[in-house]
Design a protein around this motif. Structure first.
Motif, PDB file in Angstrom:
ATOM      1  N   ALA A   1       0.618  -1.323  -0.267  1.00 18.77           N
ATOM      2  CA  ALA A   1       0.079   0.081   0.105  1.00 18.77           C
ATOM      3  C   ALA A   1       0.894   1.296   0.005  1.00 18.77           C
ATOM      4  O   ALA A   1       0.457   2.427  -0.723  1.00 18.77           O
ATOM      5  N   CYS A   2       1.852   1.360   0.686  1.00 15.98           N
ATOM      6  CA  CYS A   2       2.931   2.498   0.792  1.00 15.98           C
ATOM      7  C   CYS A   2       3.572   2.547  -0.717  1.00 15.98           C
ATOM      8  O   CYS A   2       3.721   3.533  -0.918  1.00 15.98           O
ATOM      9  N   PHE A   3       4.016   1.610  -1.308  1.00 17.25           N
ATOM     10  CA  PHE A   3       4.526   1.517  -2.431  1.00 17.25           C
ATOM     11  C   PHE A   3       3.495   2.063  -3.347  1.00 17.25           C
ATOM     12  O   PHE A   3       3.694   2.763  -4.481  1.00 17.25           O
ATOM     13  N   LEU A   4       2.217   1.919  -3.372  1.00 18.79           N
ATOM     14  CA  LEU A   4       1.179   2.283  -4.658  1.00 18.79           C
ATOM     15  C   LEU A   4       1.189   3.791  -4.240  1.00 18.79           C
ATOM     16  O   LEU A   4       1.225   4.494  -5.327  1.00 18.79           O
ATOM     17  N   ASP A   5       1.297   4.279  -2.993  1.00 21.81           N
ATOM     18  CA  ASP A   5       1.179   5.860  -2.851  1.00 21.81           C
ATOM     19  C   ASP A   5       2.455   6.541  -3.507  1.00 21.81           C
ATOM     20  O   ASP A   5       2.347   7.565  -4.077  1.00 21.81           O
ATOM     21  N   SER A   6       3.677   5.851  -3.128  1.00 24.90           N
ATOM     22  CA  SER A   6       4.902   6.364  -3.525  1.00 24.90           C
ATOM     23  C   SER A   6       4.994   6.473  -5.154  1.00 24.90           C
ATOM     24  O   SER A   6       5.409   7.256  -5.690  1.00 24.90           O
ATOM     25  N   MET A   7       4.651   5.367  -5.779  1.00 24.55           N
ATOM     26  CA  MET A   7       4.710   5.251  -7.265  1.00 24.55           C
ATOM     27  C   MET A   7       3.812   6.391  -8.052  1.00 24.55           C
ATOM     28  O   MET A   7       4.146   6.816  -8.782  1.00 24.55           O
ATOM     29  N   ALA A   8       2.761   6.592  -7.527  1.00 29.34           N
ATOM     30  CA  ALA A   8       1.688   7.611  -7.993  1.00 29.34           C
ATOM     31  C   ALA A   8       2.379   8.830  -7.488  1.00 29.34           C
ATOM     32  O   ALA A   8       2.175  10.037  -8.380  1.00 29.34           O
ATOM     33  N   SER A   9       2.939   9.017  -6.319  1.00 26.97           N
ATOM     34  CA  SER A   9       3.527  10.520  -5.918  1.00 26.97           C
ATOM     35  C   SER A   9       4.966  10.657  -6.698  1.00 26.97           C
ATOM     36  O   SER A   9       5.264  11.906  -6.895  1.00 26.97           O
ATOM     37  N   LEU A  10       5.619   9.715  -7.048  1.00 26.71           N
ATOM     38  CA  LEU A  10       6.874   9.825  -8.082  1.00 26.71           C
ATOM     39  C   LEU A  10       6.524   9.998  -9.701  1.00 26.71           C
ATOM     40  O   LEU A  10       7.245   9.680 -10.686  1.00 26.71           O
ATOM     41  N   GLY A  11       5.071  10.044  -9.797  1.00 29.96           N
ATOM     42  CA  GLY A  11       4.710  10.120 -11.210  1.00 29.96           C
ATOM     43  C   GLY A  11       5.105   8.852 -12.058  1.00 29.96           C
ATOM     44  O   GLY A  11       5.555   8.945 -13.340  1.00 29.96           O
ATOM     45  N   MET A  12       5.040   7.711 -11.676  1.00 24.61           N
ATOM     46  CA  MET A  12       5.240   6.589 -12.156  1.00 24.61           C
ATOM     47  C   MET A  12       3.916   5.699 -12.764  1.00 24.61           C
ATOM     48  O   MET A  12       3.159   5.611 -11.926  1.00 24.61           O
ATOM     49  N   ALA A  13       4.009   5.401 -13.782  1.00 21.15           N
ATOM     50  CA  ALA A  13       2.631   4.644 -14.447  1.00 21.15           C
ATOM     51  C   ALA A  13       2.655   3.033 -13.840  1.00 21.15           C
ATOM     52  O   ALA A  13       3.460   2.586 -14.456  1.00 21.15           O
ATOM     53  N   ALA A  14       1.668   2.847 -13.076  1.00 18.69           N
ATOM     54  CA  ALA A  14       1.952   1.754 -12.233  1.00 18.69           C
ATOM     55  C   ALA A  14       0.719   1.352 -11.927  1.00 18.69           C
ATOM     56  O   ALA A  14      -0.428   1.952 -11.689  1.00 18.69           O
ATOM     57  N   TYR A  15       0.559   0.037 -11.767  1.00 17.72           N
ATOM     58  CA  TYR A  15      -0.702  -0.757 -11.367  1.00 17.72           C
ATOM     59  C   TYR A  15      -0.409  -1.697 -10.117  1.00 17.72           C
ATOM     60  O   TYR A  15       0.509  -2.321 -10.111  1.00 17.72           O
ATOM     61  N   GLY A  16      -1.089  -1.875  -9.117  1.00 22.19           N
ATOM     62  CA  GLY A  16      -1.190  -2.667  -8.009  1.00 22.19           C
ATOM     63  C   GLY A  16      -2.205  -3.695  -8.293  1.00 22.19           C
ATOM     64  O   GLY A  16      -3.354  -3.411  -8.520  1.00 22.19           O
ATOM     65  N   TYR A  17      -1.702  -5.168  -8.467  1.00 22.51           N
ATOM     66  CA  TYR A  17      -2.658  -6.295  -8.568  1.00 22.51           C
ATOM     67  C   TYR A  17      -2.955  -6.857  -7.322  1.00 22.51           C
ATOM     68  O   TYR A  17      -1.838  -7.399  -6.655  1.00 22.51           O
ATOM     69  N   GLY A  18      -4.112  -7.369  -7.302  1.00 27.08           N
ATOM     70  CA  GLY A  18      -4.300  -8.291  -6.117  1.00 27.08           C
ATOM     71  C   GLY A  18      -5.859  -9.001  -6.323  1.00 27.08           C
ATOM     72  O   GLY A  18      -6.322  -8.832  -7.275  1.00 27.08           O
ATOM     73  N   ILE A  19      -6.439  -9.485  -4.987  1.00 26.99           N
ATOM     74  CA  ILE A  19      -7.625 -10.305  -5.185  1.00 26.99           C
ATOM     75  C   ILE A  19      -8.366  -9.405  -4.451  1.00 26.99           C
ATOM     76  O   ILE A  19      -8.194  -8.854  -3.475  1.00 26.99           O
ATOM     77  N   ARG A  20      -9.845  -8.974  -4.890  1.00 26.97           N
ATOM     78  CA  ARG A  20     -10.947  -8.442  -4.355  1.00 26.97           C
ATOM     79  C   ARG A  20     -11.349  -9.470  -3.300  1.00 26.97           C
ATOM     80  O   ARG A  20     -12.637  -9.989  -3.690  1.00 26.97           O
ATOM     81  N   TYR A  21     -10.783  -9.547  -2.241  1.00 27.93           N
ATOM     82  CA  TYR A  21     -11.331 -10.260  -1.175  1.00 27.93           C
ATOM     83  C   TYR A  21     -12.943  -9.995  -0.848  1.00 27.93           C
ATOM     84  O   TYR A  21     -13.005  -9.026  -0.163  1.00 27.93           O
TER      85      TYR A  21
END
Length: 747
Positions: free
Chosen positions: A51-71
């Motif tokens: 979750a922290c990594f997703l925040d940082s990737m967006a804050s650093l302007g990097m096009a990124a997806y976080g993939y997981g399961i919708r439990y």
């Protein structure tokens, strides 16, 4: 992920405007925020790190997806009833989720079971059972830069509805059962990421998320552009230039054989070309050295559930062993150690070995952890391919873990050094020049005092200190509870403490549940002892989760990071406490080592064995009885536990814990006990001097710059993914001058 509303308002700079708008219509923003359920989609440190990594990737302007399961049901809600943990379903979606958007147009089929057919033109996987993966997208906004990334979670759906004919003939019962079996894949989160459970449903979950994700990645790759020209639909040589897949531990390790299956069986690439693409695309992060957490799947289960992938793994292994044999001729033991297939007893696939072989980079998550991986767990692989191995020390997002949860401290810091530290945490080092500034010392101490007062309503006692107990690794009872001492010396001046412990035991993890019961039993005795009075309180934090951590961590004075040296990969709770002004008492393990380097070891309370000491004790032999007989206070405490002092109605209740400590304790708890108690006396002495205590707090906050997840992600980007992060801010979407550009970037 925790809650989203406040975090989104902070990142979009809307918090003040929203507070004012709510106030104007007579509503309270905090009440609204408290209505939101925690999104309990992870079961511990790994999920929070992501979750922290997703925040940082967006804050650093990097096009990124976080993939997981919708439990459908996340990590369970924990209740404490008569001192025991009771699990209740975490029905976090019962009222829906306003942050997500279903994307049925991107639904993908995922196959299981069946058999393989080998034809002259390739291999076909046939007679499979199909489950549909329906994606739900949640926006992940960057910090005030107009970038928004996506967390895409997959929900399992049965491939077809049962019809009226089925209903009329009674076949609807089987149709419902089949549907449930398919949709069970995303029904419940496995509540333990620290112990490997080789269950078919777990393997289904791991393959489900990998297969759906890779299909999604390849779909987007085929319609993407490379420079000014479109990539040919079959030009997969460009895939590693457009796509980086980071495997977060071995849970998504099936990405390697699945990518090979897609490239070889479906896209018809040669094995060598496909393997080159696979290795350059994938990278692997290891999060543990503990053998019980490393996945080893039975070959028989693979043959039943994923027969084509078993064939691919065997072929990967055959080629891998040929390389080893050529490089180390005649070293048959090395071949055995490095094989992807473990032959002893039941044949198993070592998924960590698969990840190393199929990735171009392998990293640990703290320097000491990465060094241990190279020296022990993955020593053979490091000797063969040293260029693959790196370190990426973990980090935390300062947006959630300071600005959002501790705005008072963030404001005090900003008054001295400005607000830019929120996007560049290394600027905190400037605070060192304020370490003797009386006004700053007073302001920092006042913030802590105000937080304690504001949070008093969530706990029965004022917070003086907090501890973290490593339930996951089952290291019990390294907690400062000087009950015998206080009872023997009631007139001595004891520094008042509230010891707080939080954590969830996986429902099937008996020992961890017994540790929780012991803690609550100790609390029952200590909290009602008239001699001890208000000098010591022991509280177990029920249902510890992100939202509760956001309240407790800013209020804490002392953070216990007490793993046996060499067993904790990194930790991120230690960083959160440090950033929020708690001093650390801990071993030289995980990220504690680097925290001591950044803040100065004199500004932490370090105790216990180092890694070399643990290794020396292993060679000598650890005997708990030696410490038990040598340390009267330790002996008294253990005898009290064993003799029913804390469980008078069930005197034998905790004997198995004592038996474990005395005869089966691989974490060597007693070996660190004496040094721990001496170190706690230093804590007591310093706490009596608030000014000197706060000066150490300032040194710690000033040393936190390294532990931003922005720094971690920037290193991943530059050193593994080949991407350059940016602090560029996109034009506002409603700015006519930049509207087209912004729209294109978001699209």
């Amino acid at each position: 992920m925790g809650r989203t509303l406040q975090n989104t308002m902070v990142n979009l700079a809307l918090e003040n405007a929203c507070d004012e708008a709510m106030y104007q219509i007579g509503l309270d923003m905090e009440e609204l925020e408290d209505m939101e359920e925690d999104a309990g989609l992870g079961n511990g440190g790994l999920g929070r790190l992501a979750a922290c990594f997703l925040d940082s990737m967006a804050s650093l302007g990097m096009a990124a997806y976080g993939y997981g399961i919708r439990y459908e049901f996340g990590i369970f809600n924990q209740k404490i009833a008569s001192g025991w943990q009771v699990e209740e379903a975490d029905d976090w979606l019962r009222y829906g989720n306003p942050w997500e958007k279903a994307r049925p147009e991107y639904m993908r089929p995922v196959h299981f079971y069946g058999k393989t057919e080998h034809h002259p033109d390739g291999v076909k996987w046939v007679d499979t059972q199909v489950v549909l993966a329906l994606p739900y997208d949640t926006p992940v906004p960057g910090y005030r830069n107009n970038y928004v990334n996506t967390m895409r979670l997959w929900s399992a759906k049965a491939p077809c509805e049962f019809n009226l004919k089925d209903f009329n003939i009674g076949g609807y019962i089987q149709a419902v059962l089949d549907r449930n079996l398919a949709e069970n894949i995303s029904r419940v989160l496995y509540p333990n990421d620290n112990f490997f459970e080789g269950k078919e449903l777990r393997l289904k979950q791991e393959y489900f998320v990998v297969s759906a994700t890779l299909q999604d990645i390849i779909r987007r790759f085929k319609v993407s552009k490379f420079g000014s020209r479109e990539i040919a639909r079959t030009d997969f040589s460009k895939l590693p230039d457009k796509v980086a897949i980071q495997l977060n531990d071995t849970h998504p390790s099936m990405a390697i054989p699945e990518l090979m299956r897609v490239l070889v069986d479906i896209e018809k690439l040669s094995w060598d070309n496909a393997w080159d693409i696979c290795v350059r695309t994938c990278a692997y992060t290891n999060h543990t050295v503990l053998p019980e957490a490393l996945e080893r799947w039975p070959v028989d289960l693979f043959a039943h559930l994923l027969p084509r992938h078993l064939e691919i793994i065997y072929e990967i292994n055959r080629r891998h062993l040929e390389v080893i044999a050529a490089k180390f001729p005649g070293d048959h033991d090395r071949l055995r150690r490095m094989s992807l297939i473990e032959e002893g007893g039941q044949k198993r696939i070592n998924m960590a070995h698969l990840c190393i072989v199929g990735s171009h980079a392998v990293n640990g998550v703290a320097q000491i952890h990465s060094d241990i991986l190279k020296a022990t767990v993955f020593k053979d692989f490091y000797e063969m391919e040293p260029h693959k191995f790196q370190n990426k020390t973990n980090g935390i997002t300062p947006r959630r873990w300071l600005v959002m949860c501790n705005p008072g401290l963030a404001e005090v810091i900003a008054e001295r050094i400005g607000e830019d530290f929120i996007r560049d945490l290394s600027q905190l080092k400037v605070l060192r020049k304020y370490v003797n500034d009386e006004a700053f010392i007073r302001d920092v101490a006042k913030v802590k005092q105000l937080i304690c007062q504001s949070e008093i309503n969530i706990l029965p006692y004022k917070v003086h200190a907090t501890t973290q107990q490593l339930f996951s690794n089952c290291q019990p009872l390294k907690v400062f509870v000087p009950v015998p001492s206080i009872s023997k010396e009631p007139n001595k001046h004891w520094t008042p403490r509230t010891v707080m412990i939080g954590g969830k035991a996986a429902p099937g993890y008996h020992t961890a549940k017994m540790i929780i019961r012991l803690i609550t039993a100790i609390g029952d005795v200590v909290n009602n002892d008239p001699v001890i009075g208000d000098r010591l309180k022991v509280i177990f934090l029920e249902n510890y989760r992100v939202t509760l951590a956001e309240k407790v961590i800013p209020a804490a004075d002392l953070s216990e990071q007490i793993s046996t040296a060499g067993t904790e990969a990194s930790g991120t709770g230690n960083m959160k406490f440090m950033l929020n002004g708690a001093l650390t008492i801990g071993t030289m393990d995980g990220a504690n080592v680097e925290m001591a380097e950044e803040a100065g070891e004199d500004n932490l309370f370090i105790f216990g064995m180092r890694v070399d000491d643990v290794e020396a004790l292993d060679k000598k032999g650890y005997h708990a009885a030696e410490y038990y007989n040598h340390l009267p206070e330790l002996k008294q405490a253990i005898d009290q536990i064993a003799g029913g002092f804390f469980s008078p109605k069930q005197p034998d209740l905790f004997k198995e814990i004592v038996n474990m400590l005395m005869h089966h304790d691989r974490f060597k708890v007693f070996a660190d006990y004496e040094d721990y108690i001496k170190c706690q006396e230093k804590v007591n002495d310093l706490y009596k001097n608030p000014r000197e205590w706060t000066k150490k707090v300032i040194y710690n906050i000033a040393g936190c710059g390294k532990f931003s997840s922005d720094r971690t992600i920037a290193q991943y980007a530059r050193e593994i993914w080949g991407v350059e992060p940016t602090l560029e801010k996109l034009p506002n979407p409603d700015d006519n001058r930049g509207n087209n550009t912004a729209h294109q970037r978001f699209s």
